[in-house]
Every structure is written in structure tokens, then in C-alpha cells.
Enzyme design. Structure first.
Site, PDB file in Angstrom:
ATOM      1  N   ASP A 187     -38.289  20.622 -30.170  1.00 57.08           N
ATOM      2  CA  ASP A 187     -37.712  19.346 -29.711  1.00 57.08           C
ATOM      3  C   ASP A 187     -36.205  19.546 -29.603  1.00 57.08           C
ATOM      4  O   ASP A 187     -35.645  20.483 -30.170  1.00 57.08           O
ATOM      5  CB  ASP A 187     -38.027  18.218 -30.697  1.00 57.08           C
ATOM      6  CG  ASP A 187     -37.474  16.861 -30.215  1.00 57.08           C
ATOM      7  OD1 ASP A 187     -37.570  16.585 -28.997  1.00 57.08           O
ATOM      8  OD2 ASP A 187     -36.933  16.098 -31.022  1.00 57.08           O
ATOM      9  N   SER A 188     -35.575  18.618 -28.887  1.00 55.78           N
ATOM     10  CA  SER A 188     -34.116  18.688 -28.792  1.00 55.78           C
ATOM     11  C   SER A 188     -33.473  18.330 -30.139  1.00 55.78           C
ATOM     12  O   SER A 188     -32.319  18.670 -30.380  1.00 55.78           O
ATOM     13  CB  SER A 188     -33.626  17.737 -27.704  1.00 55.78           C
ATOM     14  OG  SER A 188     -34.098  16.434 -27.978  1.00 55.78           O
ATOM     15  N   CYS A 222     -41.377  17.226 -27.246  1.00 61.16           N
ATOM     16  CA  CYS A 222     -40.252  16.489 -26.645  1.00 61.16           C
ATOM     17  C   CYS A 222     -40.746  15.988 -25.295  1.00 61.16           C
ATOM     18  O   CYS A 222     -41.160  16.793 -24.444  1.00 61.16           O
ATOM     19  CB  CYS A 222     -39.069  17.437 -26.474  1.00 61.16           C
ATOM     20  SG  CYS A 222     -37.672  16.715 -25.588  1.00 61.16           S
ATOM     21  N   GLU A 241     -30.981   9.704 -34.411  1.00 59.92           N
ATOM     22  CA  GLU A 241     -30.346  10.939 -34.919  1.00 59.92           C
ATOM     23  C   GLU A 241     -29.272  10.613 -35.964  1.00 59.92           C
ATOM     24  O   GLU A 241     -29.011  11.408 -36.855  1.00 59.92           O
ATOM     25  CB  GLU A 241     -29.734  11.752 -33.765  1.00 59.92           C
ATOM     26  CG  GLU A 241     -30.762  12.452 -32.884  1.00 59.92           C
ATOM     27  CD  GLU A 241     -31.290  13.771 -33.474  1.00 59.92           C
ATOM     28  OE1 GLU A 241     -30.550  14.469 -34.183  1.00 59.92           O
ATOM     29  OE2 GLU A 241     -32.472  14.083 -33.216  1.00 59.92           O
ATOM     30  N   CYS A 289     -41.020   9.003 -26.264  1.00 64.16           N
ATOM     31  CA  CYS A 289     -39.977   9.900 -26.766  1.00 64.16           C
ATOM     32  C   CYS A 289     -40.342  10.154 -28.225  1.00 64.16           C
ATOM     33  O   CYS A 289     -40.656   9.206 -28.950  1.00 64.16           O
ATOM     34  CB  CYS A 289     -38.612   9.230 -26.667  1.00 64.16           C
ATOM     35  SG  CYS A 289     -37.288  10.150 -27.502  1.00 64.16           S
ATOM     36  N   HIS A 335     -38.670  10.774 -30.701  1.00 66.95           N
ATOM     37  CA  HIS A 335     -37.788  10.158 -31.702  1.00 66.95           C
ATOM     38  C   HIS A 335     -38.233   8.728 -32.040  1.00 66.95           C
ATOM     39  O   HIS A 335     -37.925   8.210 -33.096  1.00 66.95           O
ATOM     40  CB  HIS A 335     -36.348  10.070 -31.176  1.00 66.95           C
ATOM     41  CG  HIS A 335     -35.596  11.364 -31.250  1.00 66.95           C
ATOM     42  ND1 HIS A 335     -35.911  12.455 -30.482  1.00 66.95           N
ATOM     43  CD2 HIS A 335     -34.530  11.732 -32.001  1.00 66.95           C
ATOM     44  CE1 HIS A 335     -35.060  13.440 -30.748  1.00 66.95           C
ATOM     45  NE2 HIS A 335     -34.218  13.030 -31.669  1.00 66.95           N
TER      46      HIS A 335
HETATM   47  N1  DGL Z   1     -37.196  13.674 -28.426  1.00 71.09           N
HETATM   48  C1  DGL Z   1     -36.908  13.778 -27.022  1.00 71.09           C
HETATM   49  C2  DGL Z   1     -38.053  13.180 -26.230  1.00 71.09           C
HETATM   50  O1  DGL Z   1     -39.170  13.103 -26.720  1.00 71.09           O
HETATM   51  C3  DGL Z   1     -35.641  13.163 -26.507  1.00 71.09           C
HETATM   52  C4  DGL Z   1     -34.363  13.428 -27.152  1.00 71.09           C
HETATM   53  C5  DGL Z   1     -33.235  13.730 -26.202  1.00 71.09           C
HETATM   54  O2  DGL Z   1     -32.820  12.911 -25.381  1.00 71.09           O
HETATM   55  O3  DGL Z   1     -32.777  14.857 -26.350  1.00 71.09           O
HETATM   56  O4  DGL Z   1     -37.867  12.792 -25.104  1.00 71.09           O
END
Ligand code: DGL
Length: 278
Positions: A8-9, A71, A155, A193, A195
């Protein structure tokens, strides 16, 4: 012991890892949070592809035999390119997420024909229309709402401390009101997402305050099930074996350890700093 790479990012992909650990325990997990280059969701497709492919290579170099792109942004924008670049199987989150919505719609009172889906996601994911395409192929109508402020709030851990929580609730209220203006009567909310599952209690509070009831779906459990189904052809699993986790982050180890362990509900003992360039 099999090695699964999870990418993931940031630490949103831990929502997927959290589902994988009890389901496929006899595994060595290598997790990469590309925190130095986050957010991906506000970047161009070319940049997301470059970052995601380099991250995938890094995990394969750590021994990953299967890659989970935990992600939505990287899955929506770069899944084909990652698959082309990697000699190992790659599983993303969009298809399992859409399938989870289909199951929820079938089980709902509205049924598939009348169900209306709101997808909350990053700007890049909504622009790609990956979810609208997948959902419409399953006969479901949806709208996608970009929520660029949510990843930074997660975050930063603005979820519990009362003053922080109040800001996050305000932001959610605005996004959900705007989404429901476009899709009045929507009955399913897909967290597009990885997150966003961290925001589920706050989303529930916001919907309650708006007097709007929706079923909240996230793709984490569905993705873990897709991984388990993929591995079901492998030799039988040792169910009492303990998973081994090694974490890599491209920015502050301390922050990753602090926020990640609170979320995973276990200490992230082995976190390594890695430099993947710009
Ligand atoms: N967790 C990432 C997702 O599922 C997004 C986070 C980002 O914007 O880097 O899209």
C-alpha cells in the site's frame, strides 16, 4: 512457508493484512508502505504506475511469491502494468470489493436491481472509473465520490482525540452530504480506499446524524478471501502456525510503528526503512 507481499502507499493496506493473518496464518508476510511517496491518490496515472511497479519489484526481491495490491489507487490505475511487470500472481482490491458489494446488494431488501452504491475513494481512483466499470458489469449502479482529505486525516491518526475527531467528522459530513445529493436513497457505501475502514465508526456516526442508513462495505475481507481462494490449490495449511511479518516503509519508521501497531493491535517489531527513490 509461503511468502506473500502486501503493498500500500501507507498503512491503509494493514486493513487487508489484518484480514489475511487469521485466514492464512502459515505464511511469511512482507508488507511495504510507500509512505515517502504517499498520497498516490492525488498523482497522475504515469506516476502511480511508476511508484506501484517499483514497489512490486521491491516486494518480489524480498521473496514474495504472491503479491496483494492492498491499495485501491494502485489497483485502479496500475494493476495491468504491475501484472505485466511481475512474474508472480498479483491480486488487487477492486474486483473483490465489487464482488462484496454484489453479495450485499443481493442480500439487501432493495436487491440488485434497486440498490444504489456510493463509492468513496481517492481522486485518482474515482477518475479511473474502475469501480463504476466493475460494478456496472455486475448490474449495479453507482456514483464515485473523491475524498482527498481522508487519507491525510487517517495517516495523521485524527480519529480519536476529541478535537481531531471533530474535524474528521466535519469533513466526512461534507463528503457524505455531497455524495447523497448525487445519489439520494443510496443504500450501500463502498469504502474504495484501504485507509477508510479506519474511519468506519466515524462514518457510522455521520450517517446516523444525517438520518441516512447505508450498509458499509470494505474490500479488505473480500480481498483476503480472494487470496485464500487463489491458494486453495496449494498444499494444506498448518492452521496453528504463526504468521511472520516483516514491515518496510519508505519514510519514518517511528510513525509507521506507532500508528501501524495501534491499528494492527500487535507490535510491529520489525520495521525497516527502505529508499525506493522519487
Ligand atoms: N490506500 C490507498 C487506496 O486504497 C490510497 C492512499 C493514497 O492516496 O496514497 O486507495
Amino acid at each position: 512457508m509461503k511468502t506473500i507481499g502486501v503493498f500500500d502507499s501507507g498503512f491503509g493496506g494493514l486493513t487487508v493484512l489484518r484480514e489475511l493473518l487469521p485466514l492464512i496464518p502459515d505464511t511469511r508476510y512482507v508488507y511495504l508502505g510507500d509512505t515517502a511517496r504517499l498520497p498516490y491518490g492525488s498523482k497522475s496515472r504515469e506516476t502511480i504506475v511508476r511508484y506501484a511497479v517499483s514497489s512490486a519489484h521491491f516486494l518480489a526481491d524480498q521473496g514474495a511469491e504472491l503479491l496483494v495490491i492492498a491499495c485501491n489507487t494502485a489497483t485502479a490505475l496500475a494493476l495491468d502494468e504491475i501484472r505485466e511487470a511481475m512474474p508472480i500472481p498479483v491480486i488487487g482490491v477492486v474486483e473483490p470489493g465489487a464482488q462484496a458489494v454484489l453479495a450485499a446488494a443481493k442480500a439487501s431488501r432493495a436487491g440488485t436491481g434497486q440498490s444504489k452504491v456510493v463509492v468513496l475513494a481517492t481522486a485518482a481512483t474515482t477518475q479511473s472509473k474502475a469501480y463504476s466499470r466493475s460494478l456496472s458489469a455486475l448490474g449495479l449502479s453507482s456514483i464515485e465520490k473523491a475524498c482527498p482529505l481522508l487519507v491525510p486525516l487517517v495517516e495523521e491518526g485524527w480519529l480519536e482525540q476529541p478535537a481531531h475527531k471533530a474535524v474528521t467528522l466535519d469533513v466526512l459530513r461534507i463528503y457524505l452530504l455531497e455524495a447523497l445529493e448525487q445519489a439520494p436513497g443510496a443504500n450501500i457505501l463502498l469504502l474504495g480506499c484501504t485507509h477508510y475502514p479506519l474511519l468506519t465508526p466515524l462514518i457510522e456516526t455521520t450517517l446516523k446524524n444525517l438520518h441516512h442508513s447505508m450498509q458499509i462495505i470494505d474490500s479488505a475481507a473480500a480481498t483476503a478471501n480472494a487470496v485464500a481462494a487463489h491458494l486453495s490449490g496449494s498444499p494444506p495449511r498448518l492452521v496453528d502456525a504463526n504468521p511472520e511479518c516483516i514491515f518496510y516503509a519508505t519514510d519514518s519508521i517511528e510513525k509507521f510503528q506507532r500508528l501501524g501497531s495501534a491499528f494492527l493491535r500487535q507490535p510491529l517489531s520489525e520495521v525497516h526503512l527502505v529508499d525506493l527513490g522519487g
